[in-house]
Design a protein around this motif. Structure first.
Motif, PDB file in Angstrom:
ATOM      1  N   GLY A  94      -6.941   0.241 -18.792  1.00 23.75           N
ATOM      2  CA  GLY A  94      -5.095   0.472 -17.701  1.00 23.75           C
ATOM      3  C   GLY A  94      -4.354   0.656 -18.613  1.00 23.75           C
ATOM      4  O   GLY A  94      -4.182  -0.170 -19.503  1.00 23.75           O
ATOM      5  N   LEU A  95      -2.811   0.687 -18.295  1.00 26.25           N
ATOM      6  CA  LEU A  95      -1.754   0.978 -18.832  1.00 26.25           C
ATOM      7  C   LEU A  95      -0.567   0.056 -17.454  1.00 26.25           C
ATOM      8  O   LEU A  95      -1.025   0.887 -16.640  1.00 26.25           O
ATOM      9  N   SER A  96       0.051  -0.753 -18.134  1.00 27.53           N
ATOM     10  CA  SER A  96       0.787  -1.679 -17.250  1.00 27.53           C
ATOM     11  C   SER A  96       2.422  -1.314 -18.090  1.00 27.53           C
ATOM     12  O   SER A  96       2.294  -1.588 -19.222  1.00 27.53           O
ATOM     13  N   VAL A  97       3.267  -0.053 -17.090  1.00 31.37           N
ATOM     14  CA  VAL A  97       4.201  -0.036 -17.877  1.00 31.37           C
ATOM     15  C   VAL A  97       5.259  -1.156 -17.025  1.00 31.37           C
ATOM     16  O   VAL A  97       5.641  -1.343 -16.401  1.00 31.37           O
ATOM     17  N   PHE A  99      -3.800  -9.743 -12.086  1.00 32.75           N
ATOM     18  CA  PHE A  99      -3.403  -8.090 -12.058  1.00 32.75           C
ATOM     19  C   PHE A  99      -3.713  -7.717 -10.421  1.00 32.75           C
ATOM     20  O   PHE A  99      -4.571  -8.569  -9.726  1.00 32.75           O
ATOM     21  N   ASP A 100      -3.605  -6.518 -10.835  1.00 29.01           N
ATOM     22  CA  ASP A 100      -4.021  -5.679  -9.451  1.00 29.01           C
ATOM     23  C   ASP A 100      -4.677  -4.998  -9.959  1.00 29.01           C
ATOM     24  O   ASP A 100      -5.551  -4.943 -10.935  1.00 29.01           O
ATOM     25  N   GLU A 101      -5.457  -3.810  -9.426  1.00 27.81           N
ATOM     26  CA  GLU A 101      -6.930  -2.932  -9.820  1.00 27.81           C
ATOM     27  C   GLU A 101      -6.563  -1.464  -9.405  1.00 27.81           C
ATOM     28  O   GLU A 101      -5.514  -0.799  -8.407  1.00 27.81           O
ATOM     29  N   LEU A 102      -7.064  -0.718 -10.413  1.00 33.14           N
ATOM     30  CA  LEU A 102      -6.293   0.720 -10.442  1.00 33.14           C
ATOM     31  C   LEU A 102      -7.599   1.217 -10.323  1.00 33.14           C
ATOM     32  O   LEU A 102      -7.916   1.210 -11.543  1.00 33.14           O
ATOM     33  N   ASN A 103      -8.674   2.049  -9.421  1.00 32.98           N
ATOM     34  CA  ASN A 103      -9.533   3.046  -9.434  1.00 32.98           C
ATOM     35  C   ASN A 103     -10.760   1.523 -10.744  1.00 32.98           C
ATOM     36  O   ASN A 103     -11.275   2.240 -12.076  1.00 32.98           O
ATOM     37  N   GLY A 104     -10.671   0.588 -10.075  1.00 31.60           N
ATOM     38  CA  GLY A 104     -11.762  -0.835 -10.865  1.00 31.60           C
ATOM     39  C   GLY A 104     -11.169  -1.068 -12.555  1.00 31.60           C
ATOM     40  O   GLY A 104     -11.676  -2.063 -13.022  1.00 31.60           O
TER      41      GLY A 104
END
Length: 168
Positions: A74-77, A101-106
């Motif tokens: 995952g990448l978080s800007v 943390f959020d989840e994005l596509n697992g």
């Protein structure tokens, strides 16, 4: 005829590289139930079709094994108010910090980041003291805000021009 290359001072070269302003992001992945993360500023969009990005990770980075094992990241800007997260994920002896943390596509991504990407590694290329990970974007989202920047060895923020108020 051979070309003579002057001796390059790594510290001075690092300072010269630091003159290129970049955004700041957190790279995350999972190893079992544990989230691994690190601060990075070497990120590039490579292609829109297919959607590809790349990041560069030092061979000594502790996240490298987890990236290779999991095959996704995952990448978080980061936004201008998330400097504390950049500092946390860039320190080796990490002090405890409650990170949401959020989840994005697992995949874990930092809550409240300006942009979040879920990526599947398609290629890892050895390049000197780093590995270049090229990945396909499999999910993303973004929102409003101002970025956290890095320039000249320090954190920076965009300065918005002041608009003069009109008085009647």
């Amino acid at each position: 005829m051979s070309l003579l290359v002057p001796s390059i001072d790594p510290k001075e070269l690092r300072r010269a590289f630091g003159m290129f302003a970049t955004g700041v992001l957190i790279v995350t992945t999972r190893a079992g139930e544990r989230v691994h993360g690190m601060t990075a500023n070497s990120f590039t969009s490579v292609s829109l079709d297919p959607p590809l990005v790349l990041i560069c990770i030092d061979h000594r980075a502790s996240i490298k094994e987890a990236l290779n094992d999991h095959g996704h990241y995952g990448l978080s800007v980061l936004s201008e108010d998330q400097q504390h997260l950049s500092r946390h994920f860039s320190s080796r002896g990490k002090e405890p910090l409650d990170v949401t943390f959020d989840e994005l596509n697992g995949l874990p991504v930092v809550e409240g980041a300006l942009a979040q990407f879920a990526c599947r590694i398609t290629q890892a290329t050895d390049a000197g003291d780093h590995l270049i990970y090229i990945a396909e974007v499999i999910g993303y989202r973004h929102g409003p805000g101002e970025p956290l920047l890095y320039f000249g060895g320090g954190y920076k923020q965009l300065h918005k021009p002041q608009v003069a108020e009109m008085h009647a």
